[in-house]
Design a protein around this motif. Structure first.
Motif, PDB file in Angstrom:
ATOM      1  N   PRO A  57       5.315  20.347  10.593  1.00  0.00           N
ATOM      2  CA  PRO A  57       6.109  19.317  11.130  1.00  0.00           C
ATOM      3  C   PRO A  57       6.257  17.972  10.107  1.00  0.00           C
ATOM      4  N   ALA A  58       7.370  17.773  10.280  1.00  0.00           N
ATOM      5  CA  ALA A  58       8.292  17.055   9.312  1.00  0.00           C
ATOM      6  C   ALA A  58       8.389  15.653   9.741  1.00  0.00           C
ATOM      7  N   ILE A  59       8.750  14.320   8.202  1.00  0.00           N
ATOM      8  CA  ILE A  59       9.317  13.024   9.010  1.00  0.00           C
ATOM      9  C   ILE A  59      10.715  12.703   8.256  1.00  0.00           C
ATOM     10  N   LEU A  60      11.916  12.262   9.065  1.00  0.00           N
ATOM     11  CA  LEU A  60      12.531  11.999   8.278  1.00  0.00           C
ATOM     12  C   LEU A  60      12.991  10.608   7.586  1.00  0.00           C
ATOM     13  N   GLU A  61      13.445  10.035   6.542  1.00  0.00           N
ATOM     14  CA  GLU A  61      12.979   8.815   5.627  1.00  0.00           C
ATOM     15  C   GLU A  61      13.993   8.676   5.418  1.00  0.00           C
ATOM     16  N   ALA A  62      15.128   7.073   5.943  1.00  0.00           N
ATOM     17  CA  ALA A  62      16.284   6.670   5.364  1.00  0.00           C
ATOM     18  C   ALA A  62      15.755   6.215   3.812  1.00  0.00           C
ATOM     19  N   ARG A  63      16.942   6.517   3.279  1.00  0.00           N
ATOM     20  CA  ARG A  63      17.114   6.459   2.045  1.00  0.00           C
ATOM     21  C   ARG A  63      17.203   5.425   1.820  1.00  0.00           C
ATOM     22  N   ALA A  64      16.309   4.608   0.946  1.00  0.00           N
ATOM     23  CA  ALA A  64      15.917   2.913   0.204  1.00  0.00           C
ATOM     24  C   ALA A  64      16.650   2.645  -0.759  1.00  0.00           C
ATOM     25  N   THR A  65      17.732   1.599  -0.759  1.00  0.00           N
ATOM     26  CA  THR A  65      17.902   1.109  -2.194  1.00  0.00           C
ATOM     27  C   THR A  65      17.318   0.700  -2.556  1.00  0.00           C
ATOM     28  N   PHE A  66      16.893   0.993  -3.823  1.00  0.00           N
ATOM     29  CA  PHE A  66      15.764   0.122  -4.339  1.00  0.00           C
ATOM     30  C   PHE A  66      15.738  -0.856  -5.941  1.00  0.00           C
ATOM     31  N   VAL A  67      14.986  -2.005  -6.294  1.00  0.00           N
ATOM     32  CA  VAL A  67      15.673  -2.417  -7.634  1.00  0.00           C
ATOM     33  C   VAL A  67      14.474  -1.811  -8.614  1.00  0.00           C
ATOM     34  N   ARG A  68      13.325  -2.087  -7.739  1.00  0.00           N
ATOM     35  CA  ARG A  68      12.237  -1.527  -8.500  1.00  0.00           C
ATOM     36  C   ARG A  68      11.120  -0.593  -7.737  1.00  0.00           C
ATOM     37  N   GLU A  69      10.410   0.453  -8.357  1.00  0.00           N
ATOM     38  CA  GLU A  69       8.903   0.283  -7.782  1.00  0.00           C
ATOM     39  C   GLU A  69       8.287  -0.166  -7.827  1.00  0.00           C
ATOM     40  N   LEU A  70       7.276  -0.790  -6.869  1.00  0.00           N
ATOM     41  CA  LEU A  70       6.223  -1.667  -7.540  1.00  0.00           C
ATOM     42  C   LEU A  70       4.377  -1.300  -6.464  1.00  0.00           C
ATOM     43  N   SER A  71       3.657  -1.567  -6.828  1.00  0.00           N
ATOM     44  CA  SER A  71       2.859  -1.117  -6.106  1.00  0.00           C
ATOM     45  C   SER A  71       1.096  -2.402  -6.300  1.00  0.00           C
ATOM     46  N   VAL A  72       0.399  -2.268  -5.868  1.00  0.00           N
ATOM     47  CA  VAL A  72      -0.219  -3.628  -5.680  1.00  0.00           C
ATOM     48  C   VAL A  72      -1.912  -2.855  -4.998  1.00  0.00           C
ATOM     49  N   ILE A  73      -2.360  -3.211  -5.871  1.00  0.00           N
ATOM     50  CA  ILE A  73      -4.250  -2.708  -5.730  1.00  0.00           C
ATOM     51  C   ILE A  73      -4.620  -4.007  -4.471  1.00  0.00           C
ATOM     52  N   ALA A  74      -5.743  -3.426  -4.058  1.00  0.00           N
ATOM     53  CA  ALA A  74      -6.246  -4.703  -3.129  1.00  0.00           C
ATOM     54  C   ALA A  74      -7.599  -3.741  -3.051  1.00  0.00           C
ATOM     55  N   ALA A  75      -8.629  -4.883  -2.291  1.00  0.00           N
ATOM     56  CA  ALA A  75      -9.766  -4.868  -2.407  1.00  0.00           C
ATOM     57  C   ALA A  75     -10.320  -5.599  -1.326  1.00  0.00           C
ATOM     58  N   ARG A  76     -10.995  -4.748  -0.190  1.00  0.00           N
ATOM     59  CA  ARG A  76     -11.663  -5.020   0.863  1.00  0.00           C
ATOM     60  C   ARG A  76     -13.715  -4.921   1.110  1.00  0.00           C
ATOM     61  N   ASP A  77     -14.386  -6.055   1.038  1.00  0.00           N
ATOM     62  CA  ASP A  77     -15.992  -5.861   1.132  1.00  0.00           C
ATOM     63  C   ASP A  77     -15.729  -5.376   3.599  1.00  0.00           C
ATOM     64  N   TRP A  78     -17.404  -5.636   3.507  1.00  0.00           N
ATOM     65  CA  TRP A  78     -17.868  -5.704   4.073  1.00  0.00           C
ATOM     66  C   TRP A  78     -17.524  -7.246   5.569  1.00  0.00           C
ATOM     67  N   ASP A  79     -17.478  -8.029   4.486  1.00  0.00           N
ATOM     68  CA  ASP A  79     -16.862  -9.064   5.594  1.00  0.00           C
ATOM     69  C   ASP A  79     -16.110  -9.276   5.501  1.00  0.00           C
ATOM     70  N   GLY A  80     -15.127  -8.465   5.444  1.00  0.00           N
ATOM     71  CA  GLY A  80     -13.491  -9.433   5.193  1.00  0.00           C
ATOM     72  C   GLY A  80     -12.976  -9.751   4.406  1.00  0.00           C
ATOM     73  N   HIS A  81     -13.801  -9.814   3.179  1.00  0.00           N
ATOM     74  CA  HIS A  81     -13.471 -10.740   1.905  1.00  0.00           C
ATOM     75  C   HIS A  81     -12.600 -10.122   1.125  1.00  0.00           C
ATOM     76  N   MET A  82     -11.116 -10.622   0.556  1.00  0.00           N
ATOM     77  CA  MET A  82     -10.355  -9.920   0.178  1.00  0.00           C
ATOM     78  C   MET A  82     -10.122  -9.887  -1.752  1.00  0.00           C
ATOM     79  N   ALA A  83     -10.120  -9.388  -2.159  1.00  0.00           N
ATOM     80  CA  ALA A  83      -9.595  -9.296  -3.769  1.00  0.00           C
ATOM     81  C   ALA A  83      -8.317  -8.187  -3.967  1.00  0.00           C
ATOM     82  N   VAL A  84      -6.982  -9.165  -4.395  1.00  0.00           N
ATOM     83  CA  VAL A  84      -5.901  -8.682  -5.083  1.00  0.00           C
ATOM     84  C   VAL A  84      -5.224  -8.407  -6.686  1.00  0.00           C
ATOM     85  N   TYR A  85      -5.122  -7.494  -6.972  1.00  0.00           N
ATOM     86  CA  TYR A  85      -4.702  -7.337  -8.335  1.00  0.00           C
ATOM     87  C   TYR A  85      -3.328  -8.089  -8.336  1.00  0.00           C
ATOM     88  N   PRO A  86      -2.382  -8.559  -9.516  1.00  0.00           N
ATOM     89  CA  PRO A  86      -1.377  -8.333 -10.201  1.00  0.00           C
ATOM     90  C   PRO A  86      -0.460  -7.378 -10.034  1.00  0.00           C
TER      91      PRO A  86
END
Length: 360
Positions: A180-209
């Motif tokens: 089984p497969a998925i077909l994805e449209a091409r994304a014409t992007f300027v750059r690839e980024l990523s964000v690392i984020a965390a959440r605790d048991w009480d719903g508090h969150m922390a996000v890295y640059p």
């Protein structure tokens, strides 16, 4: 269920004995925890730095029972752990974080993209492909070129193929083995980024640059962080990450890969319910790195600071590039992180280097 926060001296179980499990174990040890690894490889990288390893398959019922009894909390290092194993642990009364919902969503690319769009985290347009007719219709709707991927498994460029002409469709589908497969449209992007984020048991969150990523052959090569972006982009990325964390009722660290299309438009490429390769820069760029953050989150400790104190270029060492360890270890502005893998196969991630580019 144990009382939270877990005190030092408690035991964490980690399913998976690779480099991510190894660095999770090292972070847990710094906080005073013991770690038990479950992995079928007897001499796993993580097992070698942990208090104990259970050598068994990830779906072995006896091993899962032993892990649940030994550990106060169980987590995992990669998303291809059988979701049934996590469910079995939870049903037996073990505390597991992240939970089985996040794992199931991330294991199927159609389910993942459907979920992401539902919580306001936009993705490229896509089509479900079960047959050649589905693929032909999808190509007509999404245009060419388009990317065909297996719905499940596949990473670092595996299990996917670009289609540039309709006549290439049968061979492309056959190359995926009829899965089984998925077909994805091409994304014409300027750059690839990523964000690392965390959440605790009480719903508090922390996000890295944000980190800016460069891939070669579908494999991450470098991450530069904090990324040089305008003021709006981190705000949008944070909103996306927080929507995903809340939508999954997530506990732990999550990686979100993004396409930056410019003009304040971000699309989510994929999510990883775990610590992430693009977050390795935090080990030398932040007071609290992603591995310690994950341990803090699942153990019920306060989330750590995510502000960067240095700009870092992280580079993966693949295959026999790890033989450069002697020269790299002599450089004052570079910190070498070796994974303890016995065999340096071509393309295999063996280590990474964090080069300090200066203060933020």
């Amino acid at each position: 269920m144990p009382d939270l926060p877990l005190p030092p001296g408690s035991t964490l179980g980690v399913i998976g004995g690779g480099q991510l499990g190894r660095m999770l174990s090292q972070a847990a040890s710094r906080l005073g925890f013991d770690v038990v690894i479950l992995d079928p490889e007897a001499d796993s990288p993580a097992g070698r730095v942990s208090a104990h390893q259970i050598v068994a398959a990830y779906d072995d019922p006896h091993a899962l029972t032993a892990l649940g009894r030994a550990a106060d909390i169980v987590t995992f290092e990669f998303e291809n752990v059988p979701a049934e194993s996590i469910e079995r642990l939870a049903e037996a009364g073990a505390l597991v974080a992240p939970g089985p919902t996040a794992l199931r969503v991330s294991q199927d690319r159609v389910d993942e993209k459907t979920f992401l769009n539902a919580v306001g985290a936009p993705t490229v347009a896509f089509a479900v492909v079960d047959t050649l007719d589905d693929l032909i219709v999808g190509l007509a709707e999404l245009g060419l070129p388009a990317l065909l991927k297996t719905r499940r498994e596949g990473y670092d460029g595996k299990g996917q193929v670009w289609i540039h002409a309709v006549e290439d469709a049968p061979a492309a589908l056959e190359s995926l083995g009829g899965r089984p497969a998925i077909l994805e449209a091409r994304a014409t992007f300027v750059r690839e980024l990523s964000v690392i984020a965390a959440r605790d048991w009480d719903g508090h969150m922390a996000v890295y640059p944000l980190g800016e990523n460069r891939h070669e052959g579908g494999v991450l090569r470098t991450t530069l962080a904090p990324a040089a972006v305008d003021e709006k982009t981190p705000v949008r990325a944070r909103a996306i990450a927080e929507a995903i964390l809340d939508g999954l009722d997530y506990v732990g660290v999550l990686g979100v890969e993004l396409f930056d299309l410019g003009n304040d438009v971000l699309l989510v490429n994929e999510i990883a319910p775990r610590v992430h390769n693009t977050g390795h820069w935090t080990q030398d760029g932040c007071v609290c790195d992603q591995f310690e953050q994950h341990i803090r989150a699942v153990a019920g400790w306060p989330l750590g600071p995510t502000t960067a104190h240095a700009r870092i270029e992280m580079t993966n060492l693949l295959g026999d590039e790890v033989e450069q360890w002697r020269a790299l270890s002599a450089k004052a502005d570079e910190r070498l992180h070796l994974y303890g893998k016995a065999e340096a196969r071509p393309g295999r991630k063996m280590a990474h280097v964090n080069k300090v580019l200066g203060a933020v």
